[in-house]
Scaffold this motif. Structure first.
Motif, PDB file in Angstrom:
ATOM      1  N   ALA A 167      40.894  29.500  63.046  1.00  0.00           N
ATOM      2  CA  ALA A 167      41.860  28.638  63.733  1.00  0.00           C
ATOM      3  C   ALA A 167      42.336  29.238  65.040  1.00  0.00           C
ATOM      4  O   ALA A 167      43.536  29.280  65.336  1.00  0.00           O
ATOM      5  CB  ALA A 167      43.044  28.354  62.814  1.00  0.00           C
ATOM      6  N   GLY A 168      41.393  29.718  65.829  1.00  0.00           N
ATOM      7  CA  GLY A 168      41.740  30.260  67.132  1.00  0.00           C
ATOM      8  C   GLY A 168      42.322  31.652  67.100  1.00  0.00           C
ATOM      9  O   GLY A 168      42.764  32.153  68.140  1.00  0.00           O
ATOM     10  N   GLU A 169      42.323  32.304  65.952  1.00  0.00           N
ATOM     11  CA  GLU A 169      42.849  33.655  65.831  1.00  0.00           C
ATOM     12  C   GLU A 169      41.726  34.617  65.468  1.00  0.00           C
ATOM     13  O   GLU A 169      40.771  34.246  64.777  1.00  0.00           O
ATOM     14  CB  GLU A 169      43.940  33.727  64.753  1.00  0.00           C
ATOM     15  N   GLN A 170      41.816  35.848  65.944  1.00  0.00           N
ATOM     16  CA  GLN A 170      40.888  36.921  65.601  1.00  0.00           C
ATOM     17  C   GLN A 170      41.676  38.046  64.944  1.00  0.00           C
ATOM     18  O   GLN A 170      42.857  38.265  65.249  1.00  0.00           O
ATOM     19  CB  GLN A 170      40.164  37.442  66.845  1.00  0.00           C
ATOM     20  N   SER A 171      40.979  38.774  64.058  1.00  0.00           N
ATOM     21  CA  SER A 171      41.683  39.828  63.337  1.00  0.00           C
ATOM     22  C   SER A 171      40.707  40.905  62.909  1.00  0.00           C
ATOM     23  O   SER A 171      39.509  40.652  62.748  1.00  0.00           O
ATOM     24  CB  SER A 171      42.407  39.264  62.104  1.00  0.00           C
ATOM     25  N   ILE A 172      41.196  42.103  62.750  1.00  0.00           N
ATOM     26  CA  ILE A 172      40.471  43.217  62.146  1.00  0.00           C
ATOM     27  C   ILE A 172      41.387  43.826  61.093  1.00  0.00           C
ATOM     28  O   ILE A 172      42.616  43.813  61.231  1.00  0.00           O
ATOM     29  CB  ILE A 172      40.045  44.292  63.175  1.00  0.00           C
ATOM     30  N   LYS A 196      50.152  39.794  65.950  1.00  0.00           N
ATOM     31  CA  LYS A 196      50.890  39.925  64.697  1.00  0.00           C
ATOM     32  C   LYS A 196      50.267  41.048  63.888  1.00  0.00           C
ATOM     33  O   LYS A 196      49.042  41.164  63.827  1.00  0.00           O
ATOM     34  CB  LYS A 196      50.848  38.621  63.893  1.00  0.00           C
ATOM     35  N   ILE A 197      51.102  41.875  63.288  1.00  0.00           N
ATOM     36  CA  ILE A 197      50.632  43.027  62.501  1.00  0.00           C
ATOM     37  C   ILE A 197      51.196  42.898  61.094  1.00  0.00           C
ATOM     38  O   ILE A 197      52.374  42.587  60.895  1.00  0.00           O
ATOM     39  CB  ILE A 197      51.079  44.355  63.137  1.00  0.00           C
ATOM     40  N   SER A 198      50.337  43.149  60.111  1.00  0.00           N
ATOM     41  CA  SER A 198      50.764  43.197  58.720  1.00  0.00           C
ATOM     42  C   SER A 198      50.322  44.517  58.107  1.00  0.00           C
ATOM     43  O   SER A 198      49.262  45.040  58.434  1.00  0.00           O
ATOM     44  CB  SER A 198      50.177  42.026  57.921  1.00  0.00           C
ATOM     45  N   THR A 227      46.146  40.827  64.007  1.00  0.00           N
ATOM     46  CA  THR A 227      45.784  39.423  64.211  1.00  0.00           C
ATOM     47  C   THR A 227      46.324  38.992  65.569  1.00  0.00           C
ATOM     48  O   THR A 227      47.516  39.163  65.843  1.00  0.00           O
ATOM     49  CB  THR A 227      46.386  38.536  63.110  1.00  0.00           C
ATOM     50  N   TRP A 228      45.433  38.442  66.409  1.00  0.00           N
ATOM     51  CA  TRP A 228      45.874  38.059  67.747  1.00  0.00           C
ATOM     52  C   TRP A 228      45.252  36.719  68.146  1.00  0.00           C
ATOM     53  O   TRP A 228      44.260  36.273  67.592  1.00  0.00           O
ATOM     54  CB  TRP A 228      45.522  39.143  68.760  1.00  0.00           C
ATOM     55  N   ARG A 229      45.927  36.119  69.109  1.00  0.00           N
ATOM     56  CA  ARG A 229      45.449  34.874  69.682  1.00  0.00           C
ATOM     57  C   ARG A 229      45.927  34.780  71.126  1.00  0.00           C
ATOM     58  O   ARG A 229      46.847  35.493  71.532  1.00  0.00           O
ATOM     59  CB  ARG A 229      45.959  33.675  68.885  1.00  0.00           C
ATOM     60  N   LYS A 230      45.350  33.886  71.872  1.00  0.00           N
ATOM     61  CA  LYS A 230      45.701  33.730  73.270  1.00  0.00           C
ATOM     62  C   LYS A 230      47.066  33.074  73.397  1.00  0.00           C
ATOM     63  O   LYS A 230      47.402  32.158  72.660  1.00  0.00           O
ATOM     64  CB  LYS A 230      44.648  32.872  73.981  1.00  0.00           C
ATOM     65  N   LYS A 231      47.856  33.574  74.351  1.00  0.00           N
ATOM     66  CA  LYS A 231      49.171  32.998  74.576  1.00  0.00           C
ATOM     67  C   LYS A 231      49.050  31.588  75.130  1.00  0.00           C
ATOM     68  O   LYS A 231      48.177  31.300  75.952  1.00  0.00           O
ATOM     69  CB  LYS A 231      49.975  33.854  75.563  1.00  0.00           C
ATOM     70  N   THR A 232      49.952  30.721  74.631  1.00  0.00           N
ATOM     71  CA  THR A 232      50.004  29.350  75.151  1.00  0.00           C
ATOM     72  C   THR A 232      51.235  29.230  76.029  1.00  0.00           C
ATOM     73  O   THR A 232      52.356  29.541  75.617  1.00  0.00           O
ATOM     74  CB  THR A 232      50.090  28.345  73.998  1.00  0.00           C
ATOM     75  N   GLU A 233      51.063  28.837  77.237  1.00  0.00           N
ATOM     76  CA  GLU A 233      52.166  28.712  78.175  1.00  0.00           C
ATOM     77  C   GLU A 233      53.008  27.495  77.823  1.00  0.00           C
ATOM     78  O   GLU A 233      52.488  26.405  77.603  1.00  0.00           O
ATOM     79  CB  GLU A 233      51.641  28.585  79.602  1.00  0.00           C
TER      80      GLU A 233
END
Length: 673
Positions: A167-172, A196-198, A227-233
């Motif tokens: 859903a537009g997010e990437q994570s490792i 976001k960090i867990s 977990t990160w995604r591109k900022k939406t203005e």
């Protein structure tokens, strides 16, 4: 280094001599002292020889002389993973980089050190040299490194971590380890990213024109996930303002002035609100605007402008307090506050009557009848018996609304502001016609300043006290006494306090038989119940005549402030003595003075006396604060004596002299019954 045989034998000889020689000497002295006395004088003082002991005893003695040092216990584990450091760069579908494992080996010999599970290891190096990773002890897929001796080692692993996408997010996700510290540095070749960090804590974040770098530490044995995604203005704030509002108004119609309360709620649909405006009717004055986001407010050109501390993007709420002047009764047009510049305007209006009055009729436009509970707590919490509520009809903002009510006012009935809860009289009569009367009243007062007391003709006042303190009564033009009253606080229930009057009056002398009438003081307050305790001469027999008072078995006062006082200063039960009379009223002495005397009698220590006296002086000074200084009248105790008769009466009207009639007859037997 091993010792020679001669050295060992020498040590044993010294040990035997130190241990057994004193015993042998003592035995020889006891057994052969008389026989060998002469021989001993001729022999030399030193005796040389050998002592033979069993081998087992020798071993025990040697173990005690040279204890064996035990080897230290082995560590509970062979090796521990002290620290793990990740340094990863995200490129494509993988995060490639290096993992540095700090390992502490605690024993010599080959030790297996497991590699964190889930890592794709491309190469492993130990002290700069390649090292092979072997499968786990049970032949699984889990890899381990073999280390040969004790010490600290740094195992470097070149690893790859797969990226997840959803859903537009990437994570490792980095696996959990049993290390004391797990640190991860991740670099993404992009900017403008929300992270976001867990399973851990973000320690640092930096962004350049080409990349974004994060530094985080794992928490306990949890997997560390980025977990990160591109900022939406968000241009929401820059869009034109769109508002929806709700205004609930409460108008309280008083005798002289009208209070206006309003609760405003705003919802920002688009943009950001820096201020809002409310239209004010004529002659409405705003006194206060309060709310968490309110910075300032101003009345100008028939509008109320409310400025916020910062632009409001979601919702805001504040309360308005104002006032106006409206007619006392008749048809009254209710002034209505209206929200300005809103797409939708909802809410309601409530009107209440303060004082004696009611709403006969009402006419509303743009409003519909509603229950008070539908308009929120501000209206629902009102306890007014005359209250009407209306809800604003749904529609566009600016729709015409008006409300008028027909108010009918009534004259308020005067109510009792002070009352004598109970009156108690003690009358001491003598055969020569003298009457000493003690009058005690339990009073409750809200607003009265004085109570007017009219004594019987020819009475002489001895003492007057209010709540146990002597006071100087005033005198009205008609000769009556004016006694000051204590007032209760506004809104509080009036507590009862006691007023005491002691006076002397003169009546006709008693003959052998006749009738007597006792007149009691008249007060300008009603009296709920009255008790009269009559003490008469022992040489007479007295009986009550029918009238306002009737005979009854003695009972203690119902009012707590009129309870009789025992000799020790405590409130007593007022029990009767064997001949039917009450014990004499005890004098109320100052407890502080009693305490000082008790301390002085217990010890002659001057220091303690001085401390007690200082405490008493301080308390007395505080107690006198605010009181009128000067000479106060004496307080005279009532001298109860002789047989008694108890009479009661109920509901004495104001300005009425209570009167008790009785007949008396001289006893021929000298008063003995």
């Amino acid at each position: 280094m091993k010792k020679s045989v001669l050295a060992v034998v020498s040590e044993l000889r010294q040990l035997v001599l130190r241990t057994f020689f004193p015993c042998l000497v003592a035995a020889s002295v006891c057994w052969g002292a008389p026989a060998r006395a002469q021989e001993k004088s001729a022999e030399p003082s030193h005796i040389a020889g050998w002592v033979v002991i069993p081998v087992e005893e020798y071993r025990v003695l040697r173990a005690k002389a040279f204890p064996v040092e035990h080897d230290p216990e082995p560590p509970p584990m062979d090796a521990t993973l002290t620290r793990v450091d990740y340094d990863l760069h995200v490129a494509g579908d993988l995060a490639a980089g290096r993992a540095s494992l700090t390992v502490d080996v605690l024993k010599d010999g080959w030790v297996r050190v497991p590699v964190p599970a889930g890592l794709l290891v491309r190469e492993a190096r130990l002290d700069g040299k390649p090292v092979a990773l072997v499968p786990g002890a049970k032949g699984g897929t889990h890899l381990s490194a073999l280390l040969s001796h004790a010490g600290r080692f740094e195992l470097l692993l070149d690893i790859d971590v797969p990226l997840g996408s959803s859903a537009g997010e990437q994570s490792i996700s980095l696996p959990s380890t049993e290390s004391g510290v797990t640190r991860a540095a991740v670099v993404v070749a992009r900017q403008g990213i929300d992270l976001k960090i867990s399973g851990g804590l973000l320690s640092g974040e930096s962004e350049t024109s080409a990349e974004t770098r994060w530094l985080a530490y794992a928490r306990g044995n949890e997997a560390l996930t980025f977990t990160w995604r591109k900022k939406t203005e968000d241009h929401h704030v820059e869009l034109p303002l769109r508002l929806r509002g709700s205004l609930t108004q409460l108008t309280s119609l008083g005798e002289d002035s009208t209070s206006v309360y309003a609760e405003a709620n705003f919802e920002v649909v688009q943009g950001a609100a820096r201020e809002v405006r409310i239209q004010l009717p004529e002659k409405v004055t705003i006194n206060q605007v309060s709310g968490a986001m309110v910075a300032d407010w101003e009345m100008k050109n028939g509008e109320l402008a409310v400025t916020f501390l910062e632009p409001v993007e979601h919702s805001a709420r504040f309360v308005i307090n104002g006032e106006t002047r409206l007619p006392r009764d008749g048809i009254i047009d209710i002034p209505l506050l209206r929200l300005l510049n809103t797409e939708r305007d909802t809410g309601g209006v409530a009107v209440e009557i303060l004082g004696a009055g009611e709403i006969k009729d009402q006419k509303a436009q743009g409003l519909e009848d509603a229950d008070a509970t539908d308009l929120g707590e501000m209206v629902a919490n009102r306890q007014s018996p005359a209250l009407v509520a209306f809800r604003a009809r749904s529609g566009e903002a600016g729709a015409t609304r008006s409300l008028s009510v027909n108010v009918a006012r009534y004259d308020q009935q005067a109510v009792l502001l002070a009352n004598i809860e109970e009156a108690r009289y003690q009358v001491l009569m003598s055969a020569d016609g003298k009457e000493l009367v003690e009058a005690r009243y339990a009073v409750r007062n809200n607003q009265r300043n004085f109570v007017k007391v009219t004594l019987p003709s020819g009475a002489t006042v001895w003492s007057v006290s209010l709540a146990g303190r002597p006071v100087r009564p005033g005198q009205s033009p008609d000769g009556s006494l004016l006694l000051p009253l204590e007032k209760s606080r506004g809104g509080d229930e009036a507590p009862a306090f006691a007023i005491e009057i002691l006076y002397l009056t003169k009546a006709a002398a008693w003959n052998d038989k006749g009738h007597e009438k006792v007149s009691l003081p008249a007060l300008d307050l009603p009296i709920s119940r009255t008790g009269l305790l009559l003490y008469y001469p022992p040489l007479f027999r007295v009986s009550a005549e029918p009238g306002t008072f009737h005979t009854q078995v003695y009972a203690n006062p119902a009012a707590a402030v009129l309870e009789p006082i025992e000799e020790d200063g405590r409130e007593g039960g007022g029990a009767l003595v064997s001949n039917g009379t009450l014990p004499a009223a005890a004098k109320q002495s100052d407890r502080l003075e009693q305490f000082a005397k008790l301390q002085a009698n217990e010890t002659d220590d001057k220091e303690k006396k001085d401390a007690t006296r200082a405490l008493l002086d301080t308390f007395a000074a505080k107690s006198r604060a605010g009181r009128v200084t000067g000479i106060l009248p004496m307080k005279v105790a009532f001298p109860a004596f002789g047989p008694s008769l108890f009479l009661v009466s109920e509901l004495t009207s104001e300005n009425q002299f209570p009167t008790a009639e009785f007949s008396f007859q001289h006893e021929k037997k000298g008063g003995v019954r």
